[in-house]
Design an enzyme around this catalytic site. Structure first.
Site, PDB file in Angstrom:
ATOM      1  N   GLU A 157     -11.111  -1.380  -3.125  1.00  0.00           N
ATOM      2  CA  GLU A 157     -10.441  -0.615  -2.073  1.00  0.00           C
ATOM      3  C   GLU A 157      -9.368   0.255  -2.714  1.00  0.00           C
ATOM      4  OE1 GLU A 157      -8.992  -3.848   0.260  1.00  0.00           O
ATOM      5  OE2 GLU A 157      -7.322  -4.285  -1.087  1.00  0.00           O
ATOM      6  N   ASP A 200       0.814  -1.223   0.000  1.00  0.00           N
ATOM      7  CA  ASP A 200       0.000   0.000   0.000  1.00  0.00           C
ATOM      8  C   ASP A 200       0.844   1.268   0.000  1.00  0.00           C
ATOM      9  OD1 ASP A 200      -1.882  -2.024   0.531  1.00  0.00           O
ATOM     10  OD2 ASP A 200      -1.920  -1.569   2.673  1.00  0.00           O
TER      11      ASP A 200
END
Length: 362
Positions: free
Chosen positions: A222, A26
């Site tokens: 997401e 991420d």
């Protein structure tokens, strides 16, 4: 701090992918004070486990809650990495740790950092809440330097409940041309955007009276992300399952940060010659240019463990019509790209601009 340059096989003159050793995911890439910065999720231990965070009694109690995956219990801090040129990276250990946020206890994910009011503000996910009955969500921490230490700014989550079905995870802070900062976020296949107050500590209503505006595009899972280039807003997101090979990145365009969005397709997906599970990305524009780079995580071909993710950087190229060409994943990475001295002296972020989003040659 640890300086990392070409540790994975490419010499000092070029980068290599992954850009740093270790299991990280991420990654958010930014430009602060003439340096590139990357803020990732700590995904898993490599070899000997790192030292555990110090937990308060309340945090110890919260950590007794059952988690979806055991690894969530070790994800209690963020390291950060800085670089003058996208090749040579310095590790800043524990830029944020839950010992500096009493309500957060585990599953610390997907930081997003923005400069405002002379300080640096980090939005982060904590505690992987499964319902509004649990304490957790998106928090806010602040530091006087981009390398931390970041400390809790609110004493509670900024977004601590589900709205429009969106799990409060994966925040991204975006500053528009007029200086307004928006926070994009959301898991469980729902994406929201909110307006933030000038001090970034409150959620403000939109002109139509709504507060949590749902902007979920088709296929969204997401990892929402936003840039603006030449008057066009690009909403990006991750699709597929984060532990699987179908993890990927798609995007849509709009005339404003809140839409309406027109889906454009995928720009990043697995390449069985390079890696699987490529996704949860961010993008940086080299100040003073129209050159763009994408930072993302991916899974090596020799492992199926979901947490075994590594950070890579490759070029992201726009076609003449403004669409984004599919990203070509590489093992060689990118050539050194220092930020020009003139831009450093002038400041890398003009008032009212987001450091991801200039997109105009100068």
């Amino acid at each position: 701090m640890l300086t990392i340059a070409g540790l994975l096989g490419c010499g000092a003159a070029t980068a290599s992918n992954p850009i740093v050793p270790g299991w990280y995911a991420d990654p958010e890439i930014r430009v602060f004070a003439g340096q590139y910065w990357i803020y990732p999720t700590y995904s898993d231990h490599v070899g000997k486990p790192v030292a555990a965070s110090r937990f308060s009694p309340a945090q110890k109690l919260a950590r007794q809650r059952k988690t979806v995956r055991p690894s969530y219990g070790m994800q209690t801090f963020f390291d950060a990495f800085s670089s003058p040129d996208l090749v040579h990276w310095t590790k800043h250990r524990r830029a944020f740790d839950v010992q500096n946020a009493g309500w957060a206890a585990y599953a610390i994910w997907a930081p997003s950092v923005i400069e405002a009011n002379g300080r640096y503000y980090m939005f982060f996910s904590a505690n992987d809440i499964q319902s509004d009955a649990e304490l957790g969500g998106i928090g806010l921490a602040v530091s006087t330097t981009p390398g931390g230490p970041f400390k809790d700014a609110l004493g509670k989550p900024l977004v601590g409940a589900f709205h429009n079905g969106a799990q409060p995870i994966d925040p991204f802070a975006f500053r528009d041309r007029d200086g307004q900062v928006y926070l994009f976020y959301g898991g469980w296949k729902h994406c929201n955007v909110v307006r933030l107050s000038p001090d970034l500590k409150r959620v403000l209503p939109f002109a139509d009276g709504t507060t949590f505006k749902e902007i979920t595009p088709p296929g969204y899972v997401e990892g929402s992300f936003m840039i603006e280039r030449r008057g066009v807003y690009y909403l990006m997101w991750s699709e597929g399952g984060w532990t699987g090979p179908d993890y990927s990145v798609a995007y849509a365009t709009a005339p404003s940060p809140t839409g309406p969005f027109t889906p454009k397709g995928k720009i990043l997906a697995q390449d069985l010659r390079i890696a699987r599970g490529a996704g949860h990305h961010s993008v940086v524009n080299v100040p003073g240019t129209d050159d763009w780079y994408i930072a993302y995580h991916r899974r090596p071909l020799d492992t199926d463990r979901g947490e075994h993710r590594q950070i890579a950087i490759d070029r992201m190229v726009f076609a003449a019509d403004g669409t984004i060409k599919p990203v070509v994943m590489t093992n060689t990475g990118v050539a050194p790209r220092p930020i020009r001295a003139a831009v450093k002296r002038a400041g890398t972020t003009a008032p009212g601009r987001d450091e991801h989003s200039s997109g105009r040659a100068m």
